[in-house]
Design a protein around this motif. Structure first.
Motif, PDB file in Angstrom:
ATOM      1  N   CYS A 107       0.828  -1.212   0.000  1.00 21.59           N
ATOM      2  CA  CYS A 107       0.000   0.000   0.000  1.00 21.59           C
ATOM      3  C   CYS A 107       0.861   1.261   0.000  1.00 21.59           C
ATOM      4  O   CYS A 107       0.471   2.286  -0.565  1.00 21.59           O
ATOM      5  N   ALA A 108       2.038   1.205   0.627  1.00 17.96           N
ATOM      6  CA  ALA A 108       2.958   2.340   0.589  1.00 17.96           C
ATOM      7  C   ALA A 108       3.380   2.631  -0.850  1.00 17.96           C
ATOM      8  O   ALA A 108       3.369   3.788  -1.301  1.00 17.96           O
ATOM      9  N   LEU A 109       3.744   1.585  -1.570  1.00 13.80           N
ATOM     10  CA  LEU A 109       4.183   1.760  -2.956  1.00 13.80           C
ATOM     11  C   LEU A 109       3.022   2.181  -3.849  1.00 13.80           C
ATOM     12  O   LEU A 109       3.183   3.019  -4.747  1.00 13.80           O
ATOM     13  N   LEU A 110       1.845   1.628  -3.605  1.00 14.98           N
ATOM     14  CA  LEU A 110       0.676   1.990  -4.412  1.00 14.98           C
ATOM     15  C   LEU A 110       0.238   3.424  -4.175  1.00 14.98           C
ATOM     16  O   LEU A 110      -0.174   4.119  -5.108  1.00 14.98           O
ATOM     17  N   SER A 111       0.330   3.887  -2.927  1.00 19.63           N
ATOM     18  CA  SER A 111      -0.080   5.259  -2.628  1.00 19.63           C
ATOM     19  C   SER A 111       0.787   6.272  -3.355  1.00 19.63           C
ATOM     20  O   SER A 111       0.333   7.366  -3.701  1.00 19.63           O
ATOM     21  N   VAL A 112       2.048   5.897  -3.598  1.00 18.63           N
ATOM     22  CA  VAL A 112       2.954   6.766  -4.361  1.00 18.63           C
ATOM     23  C   VAL A 112       2.674   6.652  -5.854  1.00 18.63           C
ATOM     24  O   VAL A 112       2.577   7.654  -6.575  1.00 18.63           O
ATOM     25  N   SER A 113       2.518   5.429  -6.330  1.00 16.66           N
ATOM     26  CA  SER A 113       2.414   5.195  -7.781  1.00 16.66           C
ATOM     27  C   SER A 113       1.138   5.778  -8.372  1.00 16.66           C
ATOM     28  O   SER A 113       1.135   6.240  -9.520  1.00 16.66           O
ATOM     29  N   ILE A 114       0.026   5.772  -7.627  1.00 21.06           N
ATOM     30  CA  ILE A 114      -1.220   6.286  -8.211  1.00 21.06           C
ATOM     31  C   ILE A 114      -1.137   7.793  -8.464  1.00 21.06           C
ATOM     32  O   ILE A 114      -1.676   8.301  -9.449  1.00 21.06           O
ATOM     33  N   TYR A 115      -0.455   8.526  -7.583  1.00 19.75           N
ATOM     34  CA  TYR A 115      -0.261   9.954  -7.830  1.00 19.75           C
ATOM     35  C   TYR A 115       0.621  10.168  -9.057  1.00 19.75           C
ATOM     36  O   TYR A 115       0.370  11.055  -9.877  1.00 19.75           O
ATOM     37  N   MET A 116       1.663   9.339  -9.189  1.00 23.47           N
ATOM     38  CA  MET A 116       2.566   9.482 -10.330  1.00 23.47           C
ATOM     39  C   MET A 116       1.851   9.144 -11.634  1.00 23.47           C
ATOM     40  O   MET A 116       2.094   9.783 -12.662  1.00 23.47           O
ATOM     41  N   LEU A 117       0.978   8.157 -11.607  1.00 22.28           N
ATOM     42  CA  LEU A 117       0.214   7.810 -12.800  1.00 22.28           C
ATOM     43  C   LEU A 117      -0.635   8.989 -13.268  1.00 22.28           C
ATOM     44  O   LEU A 117      -0.653   9.333 -14.455  1.00 22.28           O
ATOM     45  N   ILE A 118      -1.339   9.604 -12.335  1.00 21.48           N
ATOM     46  CA  ILE A 118      -2.256  10.690 -12.690  1.00 21.48           C
ATOM     47  C   ILE A 118      -1.507  11.918 -13.184  1.00 21.48           C
ATOM     48  O   ILE A 118      -1.819  12.485 -14.233  1.00 21.48           O
ATOM     49  N   VAL A 119      -0.500  12.355 -12.432  1.00 23.27           N
ATOM     50  CA  VAL A 119       0.211  13.587 -12.792  1.00 23.27           C
ATOM     51  C   VAL A 119       1.003  13.406 -14.081  1.00 23.27           C
ATOM     52  O   VAL A 119       1.106  14.327 -14.900  1.00 23.27           O
ATOM     53  N   ASN A 120       1.569  12.210 -14.293  1.00 22.52           N
ATOM     54  CA  ASN A 120       2.327  11.968 -15.522  1.00 22.52           C
ATOM     55  C   ASN A 120       1.434  11.835 -16.742  1.00 22.52           C
ATOM     56  O   ASN A 120       1.794  12.248 -17.841  1.00 22.52           O
ATOM     57  N   ASP A 121       0.250  11.261 -16.568  1.00 18.07           N
ATOM     58  CA  ASP A 121      -0.587  10.935 -17.726  1.00 18.07           C
ATOM     59  C   ASP A 121      -1.500  12.084 -18.144  1.00 18.07           C
ATOM     60  O   ASP A 121      -1.684  12.326 -19.337  1.00 18.07           O
ATOM     61  N   LEU A 122      -2.086  12.782 -17.193  1.00 16.73           N
ATOM     62  CA  LEU A 122      -3.115  13.767 -17.510  1.00 16.73           C
ATOM     63  C   LEU A 122      -2.531  15.156 -17.750  1.00 16.73           C
ATOM     64  O   LEU A 122      -1.467  15.494 -17.220  1.00 16.73           O
ATOM     65  N   ASP A 123      -3.246  15.942 -18.531  1.00 17.29           N
ATOM     66  CA  ASP A 123      -2.888  17.350 -18.690  1.00 17.29           C
ATOM     67  C   ASP A 123      -3.098  18.065 -17.358  1.00 17.29           C
ATOM     68  O   ASP A 123      -3.923  17.650 -16.534  1.00 17.29           O
ATOM     69  N   GLU A 124      -2.382  19.166 -17.158  1.00 14.02           N
ATOM     70  CA  GLU A 124      -2.414  19.846 -15.855  1.00 14.02           C
ATOM     71  C   GLU A 124      -3.826  20.280 -15.470  1.00 14.02           C
ATOM     72  O   GLU A 124      -4.206  20.202 -14.305  1.00 14.02           O
ATOM     73  N   GLU A 125      -4.623  20.711 -16.456  1.00 12.79           N
ATOM     74  CA  GLU A 125      -5.981  21.166 -16.137  1.00 12.79           C
ATOM     75  C   GLU A 125      -6.896  20.021 -15.718  1.00 12.79           C
ATOM     76  O   GLU A 125      -7.933  20.230 -15.083  1.00 12.79           O
ATOM     77  N   GLU A 126      -6.516  18.787 -16.053  1.00 11.65           N
ATOM     78  CA  GLU A 126      -7.318  17.630 -15.684  1.00 11.65           C
ATOM     79  C   GLU A 126      -6.843  16.966 -14.397  1.00 11.65           C
ATOM     80  O   GLU A 126      -7.523  16.086 -13.864  1.00 11.65           O
ATOM     81  N   VAL A 127      -5.668  17.374 -13.914  1.00 17.49           N
ATOM     82  CA  VAL A 127      -5.111  16.754 -12.715  1.00 17.49           C
ATOM     83  C   VAL A 127      -6.004  17.009 -11.501  1.00 17.49           C
ATOM     84  O   VAL A 127      -6.284  16.105 -10.708  1.00 17.49           O
TER      85      VAL A 127
END
Length: 472
Positions: A107-127
């Motif tokens: 869960c520690a690793l997942l809590s980090v990775s989900i934020y990285m997935l969103i910020v890396n994938d989405l445009d800033e206005e969609e974050v």
């Protein structure tokens, strides 16, 4: 389509993380009977999870970013799947504790990775909107976890509660595997010594804060000494596990402090309300559960809205206003023993508004302050700040109880006034923490948006001057 998949994966992951973290409290007595736990082992069921969670967020972030965010997340799902299976089929306390430790790590690793997935994938206005959805899922999981376990145990057993996660994890694995993109950073040598010192430091700190007795204080002092050693080691290595230069940005530090403050106040407030309604007013657990649902329902409704609001309003303003609502609710909670149930419901509404408005804007504020290469560090510290807030508030509340309610039994009329005194002190402390976070967020906006503010002040002066001339 892939963007939607990632948001769904992040939201469901956040949901099951919070469920796994918070649901075992209700089941502990039955787990102890089934697996022959002693008193000390019962304490370790949640302790080992929390220690593992806060210890591995930051070291794990480097591994995730270098070996691929998607690939690492898939491996984390496999690890979580295995840990849940161990919990289901555990035949002794040692296997169950092992499963909780692995769950904390995954869960520690997942809590980090989900934020990285969103910020890396989405445009800033969609974050912002995406983080709003994920924040809603996290709040739902955190706040329905006790009810989820309670209902499951009423109809079946605690093992079935863990079994329910198996198909959800499989669905998450399939969904994420269908995403074609991958995100990596340049591979560098991992700082093994720094990682080891950090893991030991955070484990000792989390454990020490949770017990806060004589040994707890010793462990906290030892962890602070190790923390100083960690900083010295990290300054000397070429590729530290955490970029300490990020902490020179006051805006970044304030955002993480605000995240800690939100979880510090929100989680312990629900425990305080439960004690108040159960032991002072002697309401049924079912009725208390209904009261506790007020804030989560409002949180879920507002979290997505606050994420979309970040497109037009600075996240610090939204987060600061949210903290003002939380501050007001904590003040009301601190005096709830003087008023009726309607008063508590009103305070819960204010808390729900504050918590619902806070999460998505503050997450976006922190995660978009840093460069892409520092996103793993920002994600890991943000997750650590939130969990540390929960651990710290729980430890302090337990310490206050141990000071005022020595040898007493909750529910006895002779200790009810001591229960309310303890809750009053804790809620006042919550109010102080919320107010400090609110003040710092507004300070960050006024201090670091100086050019914009000067233009605003000049405009107001010009308008005011014109108005005065017209009047006279």
């Amino acid at each position: 389509m892939e963007d939607k998949k990632i948001v769904i994966v992040a939201a469901l992951t956040q949901l099951i993380e919070q469920l796994i973290c918070n649901m075992t409290v209700v089941a502990l007595p039955q787990i102890a009977i089934d697996l022959n736990f002693n008193i000390d082992m019962m304490m370790w069921v949640n302790m080992i999870y929390l220690c593992s969670l806060v210890a591995f967020c930051i070291p794990g972030a480097k591994i995730i970013s270098q070996y691929g965010v998607k690939k690492s997340t898939l491996y984390c799902f496999i690890l979580l799947f295995i840990s849940v299976l161990i919990s289901i089929f555990a035949v002794n306390p040692y296997l169950f504790l092992l499963s909780r430790g692995i769950q904390g790590l995954s869960c520690a690793l997942l809590s980090v990775s989900i934020y990285m997935l969103i910020v890396n994938d989405l445009d800033e206005e969609e974050v912002g909107p995406a983080l709003g959805i994920v924040g809603s899922a996290g709040y739902i999981g955190m706040l329905i976890a006790p009810s989820f376990m309670g209902f499951t145990m009423f109809f079946t057993s605690w093992r079935i509660a863990f079994l329910i996660f198996i198909p959800i994890i499989l669905i998450l694995f399939v969904l994420l595997r269908g995403v074609k993109k991958e995100w990596t950073t340049e591979k560098q040598k991992i700082d093994n010594l720094g990682s080891l010192i950090y893991v030991v430091t955070m484990a000792l700190l989390a454990y020490g804060i949770t017990i806060l007795d004589e040994w707890g204080i010793v462990l906290v002092v030892a962890s602070l000494i190790l923390l100083i050693l960690f900083v010295k080691v990290e300054k000397r290595v070429e590729n530290p596990i955490y970029n300490l230069k990020l902490l020179k940005d006051a805006r970044y530090v304030i955002g993480n402090y605000a995240a800690m403050a939100a979880y510090f106040t929100t989680t312990i407030a629900f425990s305080a309300i439960t004690f108040y309604l159960l032991y002072i007013h002697q309401y049924s657990e079912f009725f208390i559960g209904l009261i506790l649902l007020i804030a989560p329902i409002i949180m879920v409704g507002l979290s997505g809205f606050s994420g979309r609001l970040t497109k037009r309003i600075d996240p610090r303003i939204i987060s600061g206003v949210a903290m003002a609502f939380i501050f007001a609710s904590m003040l009301l909670y601190s005096f709830m023993h003087h008023f009726t149930l309607d008063y508590v419901i009103f305070a819960s509404v204010l808390q729900g508004i504050g918590a619902g408005l806070f999460s998505a804007p503050n997450n976006k504020y922190v995660l978009t302050l840093v460069d892409v290469e520092d996103l793993p560090d920002a994600s890991s510290l943000l997750s650590t700040s939130k969990e540390f807030g929960k651990i710290l508030s729980g430890g302090i509340y337990t310490l206050i109880f141990s000071i005022f309610i020595v040898g007493g039994q909750l529910g006895d009329s002779s200790v009810n006034h001591l229960l309310m005194l303890s809750t009053h002190i804790m809620m006042m402390l919550n109010a102080v923490v919320a107010f400090s976070a609110m003040a710092l967020l507004f300070y960050s906006y006024t201090k670091y948006e100086l050019e914009y503010n000067l233009r605003t002040v000049a405009y107001i002066k010009r308008v005011f001057s014109t108005w005065v001339k017209d009047m006279f």
